[in-house]
Enzyme design. Structure first.
Site, PDB file in Angstrom:
ATOM      1  CG  HIS A  63      -1.704   0.746   1.022  1.00 54.30           C
ATOM      2  ND1 HIS A  63      -1.311   2.312   2.847  1.00 54.30           N
ATOM      3  CD2 HIS A  63      -2.600   1.705   0.379  1.00 54.30           C
ATOM      4  CE1 HIS A  63      -2.434   2.699   2.418  1.00 54.30           C
ATOM      5  NE2 HIS A  63      -2.987   3.046   0.536  1.00 54.30           N
ATOM      6  CD  GLU A  66      -2.800   2.921  -3.634  1.00 50.95           C
ATOM      7  OE1 GLU A  66      -3.378   3.833  -3.306  1.00 50.95           O
ATOM      8  OE2 GLU A  66      -3.310   1.701  -2.962  1.00 50.95           O
ATOM      9  CG  HIS A  67       0.137   5.797   0.142  1.00 46.77           C
ATOM     10  ND1 HIS A  67      -0.083   7.534   0.258  1.00 46.77           N
ATOM     11  CD2 HIS A  67      -1.150   4.876  -0.163  1.00 46.77           C
ATOM     12  CE1 HIS A  67      -1.797   7.346   0.492  1.00 46.77           C
ATOM     13  NE2 HIS A  67      -2.282   5.426   0.659  1.00 46.77           N
ATOM     14  CD  GLU A 143      -4.970   5.282   3.945  1.00 47.35           C
ATOM     15  OE1 GLU A 143      -5.088   4.628   2.860  1.00 47.35           O
ATOM     16  OE2 GLU A 143      -3.191   6.459   3.006  1.00 47.35           O
TER      17      GLU A 143
END
Length: 450
Positions: A63, A66-67, A143
């Site tokens: 993840h 992905e950022h 997040e």
């Protein structure tokens, strides 16, 4: 009438769709779905890698990467990717799951070359600077705090998965454990990128007002020269049989208690031969298909045991699945009473089965929902990319719908009997604690926001 509707919809769905496929020499598979209703196009690139491929101690890296894919290449500065797509009137985003990581753009068909140029560039030219990584890891940690640590239902689900799975990496959250996020480095991100981001580990899906031949030529132009590379051997994870019911209580600030009962269940591996996943899908629909479905009718309206209740099951994933029952007790009712009510519904299913009328309703709903989803070009691409990323094929979609139509009442009863057992079960309870430091939550106080 409902059954006739179901069959009519099925024939509409299974009518041959204009889907074309080609593989480039570097291993990139290109799948094109022609849909000429509007001058828009969707590009999605799916990498067959997700959080289940992470190693111990580096959870969350899929993840985080992905950022980082938006943080610039040799020719596109950080933040420019999104600005250029927006300037072209498009929208873009990305998502990471246990099973895959995907990136997409939706824009006017004339702008597809721009989207391909940008997407292919970051497939092999990504810059992963320590400075940008240091900034972005803080964003991911925030997040995690807002979406999981401060969100009681998400927190309960995360802890439940960690208990339900003993060996399979689904026990780790996609966003990663906070301790791992704090220890990750730009070097971990570089290693992940170099290991998994290659054309031979990706599927390019383009859907919309396009011609397949033109798309294959564009794909060759923009992606064709990216070198393939040897992918790491993947471990074939399995989950040992559970040896009795597992229970977990999660204390978190919340207004109301909540209950989840999660049963280990199989997934679709052979769409032509398997039957249990189809029967489980129908079972979930019988329990929770609409307002008149069993759980809502009995536990919410008639017995008033729950203020909300539901069932869920996903037949398609790279790893194993769960069949879940969940609910929030009504005021004055306890979690234990709600669990007893849900167990009574399972017992009723196991001993008395389901009616042909219920079966027809669910089959009509499943097929209708497939037809309505076809209205979205984005969803058409999503369905293709998801199936291809987990080892199934978009070519199986018509067969899968036919197999759901073929499910019998006996098969629904049989899967309830075989899988909804205590030896497969993890029970998670959210035990609400006072909100915002108050000693007692005020009546009608809001639960922590997402």
């Amino acid at each position: 009438m409902q059954h006739l509707l179901s069959l009519a919809l099925l024939s509409a769905v299974t009518a041959h769709a204009e889907v074309f496929e080609q593989a480039l020499r570097n291993g990139l598979r290109v799948i094109v779905k022609e849909d000429h209703r509007a001058p828009v196009v969707v590009q999605q690139i799916w990498y067959r890698v997700g959080s289940m491929d992470e190693r111990t101690g580096t959870t969350g890296i899929a993840h985080v990467l992905e950022h980082m894919m938006f943080k610039g290449t040799k020719s596109v500065p950080a933040g420019e990717f999104s600005k250029r797509i927006a300037a072209a009137g498009g929208r873009e985003n990305a998502f990471t799951s246990y099973d895959y990581t995907a990136y997409f753009q939706q824009l006017h068909k004339s702008q597809l070359p721009l989207a391909m140029k940008l997407e292919s560039d970051r497939m092999h030219n990504l810059l992963l600077s320590d400075v940008e990584f240091g900034k972005e890891i803080k964003v991911v940690m925030e997040e995690r705090r807002s979406r999981t640590d401060d969100e009681p239902h998400s927190l309960m689900f995360e802890r439940m998965m960690a208990v339900a799975y003993q060996e399979h990496p689904y026990q780790h959250p996609v966003i990663g454990w906070m301790g791992d996020l704090q220890a990750l480095s730009a070097g971990d991100a570089r290693a992940w990128y170099e290991r998994w981001y290659a054309p031979n580990n990706a599927v390019l899906v383009v859907a919309g007002d396009v011609k397949a031949d033109a798309i294959f030529a564009l794909a060759q132009r923009y992606y064709g020269d990216i070198p393939m590379h040897k992918l790491p051997a993947r471990k074939n994870f399995s989950e040992p049989p559970q040896l009795g019911v597992k229970r977990i209580v999660v204390k978190a600030p919340a207004q109301l208690p909540h209950l989840v009962m999660a049963y280990h269940a199989p997934v679709l591996r052979d769409p032509a031969q398997d039957w249990q996943p189809y029967a489980l899908e129908v079972l979930a629909g019988i329990l929770d298909g609409n307002e008149s479905a069993r759980l809502n009718k009995t536990l919410v309206r008639e017995q008033q045991l729950a203020s909300s209740v539901g069932a869920g099951y996903d037949a398609t994933s790279r790893g194993p699945s769960m069949f879940t029952l969940e609910g929030t007790p009504s005021e004055g009712k306890s979690v234990a009473e709600l669990e007893a009510g849900l167990r009574a519904q399972i017992s009723q299913l196991v001993h008395h089965g389901v009616s042909e009328e219920e079966l027809k309703r669910v089959k009509a709903q499943v097929t209708a929902s497939e037809v309505y989803k076809r209205d979205s070009v984005f969803y058409q691409a999503m369905q293709i990319g998801q199936l291809e990323s987990i080892g199934l094929s978009y070519k199986d979609i018509p067969l899968m719908l036919k197999k759901i139509q073929a499910v019998t009442t006996q098969q629904v009863q049989e899967v309830a009997r075989e899988f909804l057992l205590d030896d497969n079960l993890t029970v998670a309870v959210l035990d609400p604690q006072p909100l915002s430091g108050e000693h007692k939550p005020a009546k009608g106080a809001n639960r922590h926001a997402h």
